[in-house]
Design a protein around this motif. Sequence first.
Motif, PDB file in Angstrom:
ATOM      1  N   LYS A   2       0.839  -1.190   0.000  1.00 26.20           N
ATOM      2  CA  LYS A   2       0.000   0.000   0.000  1.00 26.20           C
ATOM      3  C   LYS A   2       0.879   1.247   0.000  1.00 26.20           C
ATOM      4  CE  LYS A   2      -3.946  -1.992   2.425  1.00 26.20           C
ATOM      5  NZ  LYS A   2      -4.471  -2.580   1.247  1.00 26.20           N
ATOM      6  N   ILE A   3       0.367   2.304  -0.610  1.00 22.55           N
ATOM      7  CA  ILE A   3       1.089   3.581  -0.608  1.00 22.55           C
ATOM      8  C   ILE A   3       1.085   4.118   0.815  1.00 22.55           C
ATOM      9  CG2 ILE A   3       1.099   5.960  -1.448  1.00 22.55           C
ATOM     10  CD1 ILE A   3      -0.196   4.877  -4.052  1.00 22.55           C
ATOM     11  N   ASP A   4       2.267   4.449   1.304  1.00 18.16           N
ATOM     12  CA  ASP A   4       2.437   4.875   2.689  1.00 18.16           C
ATOM     13  C   ASP A   4       2.737   6.368   2.813  1.00 18.16           C
ATOM     14  OD1 ASP A   4       2.763   4.255   5.523  1.00 18.16           O
ATOM     15  OD2 ASP A   4       4.911   4.595   5.195  1.00 18.16           O
ATOM     16  N   ARG A   5       3.483   6.905   1.839  1.00 21.39           N
ATOM     17  CA  ARG A   5       3.963   8.287   2.001  1.00 21.39           C
ATOM     18  C   ARG A   5       4.239   8.915   0.637  1.00 21.39           C
ATOM     19  NH1 ARG A   5       7.882   6.717   4.839  1.00 21.39           N
ATOM     20  NH2 ARG A   5       9.700   6.869   3.513  1.00 21.39           N
ATOM     21  N   THR A  21       6.385   6.260  -1.562  1.00 23.54           N
ATOM     22  CA  THR A  21       6.956   5.145  -0.816  1.00 23.54           C
ATOM     23  C   THR A  21       5.821   4.249  -0.325  1.00 23.54           C
ATOM     24  OG1 THR A  21       8.752   6.583  -0.085  1.00 23.54           O
ATOM     25  CG2 THR A  21       8.467   4.504   1.105  1.00 23.54           C
ATOM     26  N   CYS A  22       6.025   2.940  -0.459  1.00 23.12           N
ATOM     27  CA  CYS A  22       5.025   1.962  -0.010  1.00 23.12           C
ATOM     28  C   CYS A  22       5.404   1.403   1.357  1.00 23.12           C
ATOM     29  CB  CYS A  22       4.909   0.833  -1.020  1.00 23.12           C
ATOM     30  SG  CYS A  22       4.279   1.404  -2.608  1.00 23.12           S
ATOM     31  N   ASP A  23       4.438   0.748   1.985  1.00 27.84           N
ATOM     32  CA  ASP A  23       4.659   0.226   3.329  1.00 27.84           C
ATOM     33  C   ASP A  23       5.695  -0.888   3.382  1.00 27.84           C
ATOM     34  OD1 ASP A  23       3.084  -1.655   2.055  1.00 27.84           O
ATOM     35  OD2 ASP A  23       1.555  -1.727   3.616  1.00 27.84           O
ATOM     36  N   ASP A  24       6.020  -1.478   2.231  1.00 27.89           N
ATOM     37  CA  ASP A  24       7.047  -2.527   2.219  1.00 27.89           C
ATOM     38  C   ASP A  24       8.436  -1.978   1.871  1.00 27.89           C
ATOM     39  OD1 ASP A  24       6.819  -2.013  -0.474  1.00 27.89           O
ATOM     40  OD2 ASP A  24       6.513  -4.107  -1.066  1.00 27.89           O
ATOM     41  N   SER A  49      -3.464  13.620  -2.020  1.00 26.95           N
ATOM     42  CA  SER A  49      -2.694  12.600  -1.308  1.00 26.95           C
ATOM     43  C   SER A  49      -3.561  11.780  -0.356  1.00 26.95           C
ATOM     44  CB  SER A  49      -1.524  13.229  -0.552  1.00 26.95           C
ATOM     45  OG  SER A  49      -1.992  14.063   0.480  1.00 26.95           O
ATOM     46  N   ILE A  53      -3.001   7.641  -0.241  1.00 26.32           N
ATOM     47  CA  ILE A  53      -2.473   6.906   0.918  1.00 26.32           C
ATOM     48  C   ILE A  53      -3.374   5.704   1.200  1.00 26.32           C
ATOM     49  CG2 ILE A  53      -1.906   7.038   3.382  1.00 26.32           C
ATOM     50  CD1 ILE A  53      -0.076   8.756   1.605  1.00 26.32           C
ATOM     51  N   GLY A  54      -2.750   4.543   1.271  1.00 26.05           N
ATOM     52  CA  GLY A  54      -3.488   3.316   1.551  1.00 26.05           C
ATOM     53  C   GLY A  54      -3.899   2.534   0.319  1.00 26.05           C
ATOM     54  N   ASP A  56      -3.361   0.456  -3.270  1.00 24.53           N
ATOM     55  CA  ASP A  56      -2.396  -0.482  -3.843  1.00 24.53           C
ATOM     56  C   ASP A  56      -1.817   0.158  -5.107  1.00 24.53           C
ATOM     57  OD1 ASP A  56      -1.087  -2.549  -5.226  1.00 24.53           O
ATOM     58  OD2 ASP A  56      -2.472  -4.062  -4.464  1.00 24.53           O
TER      59      ASP A  56
END
Length: 73
Positions: A2-5, A21-24, A49, A53-54, A56
């Motif tokens: 998921k998109i984090d930032r 940046t993604c959560d992984d 944004s 955020i959140g 895929d």
Amino acid sequence: MKIDRLELFTVPPRWLFLKITCDDGTFGWGEPIVEGKAATVKSCVEEMSDFLIGKDPRHIEDIFQVLYRGGFY
């Protein structure tokens, strides 16, 4: 995944770069720009944004359609 930032970088005199940046830990770079309107586009990216955020990031077409048709052109 998921998109984090989202991070925006303004580079004078007129460029704007976006790091997603993604959560992984994976990330990608883009250049959201309308020539001569970096501040306007930066505001748009910041406003949209919350939608990103959140999400895929692999759902490229879905994200594109919402952003393209979502009121900013």
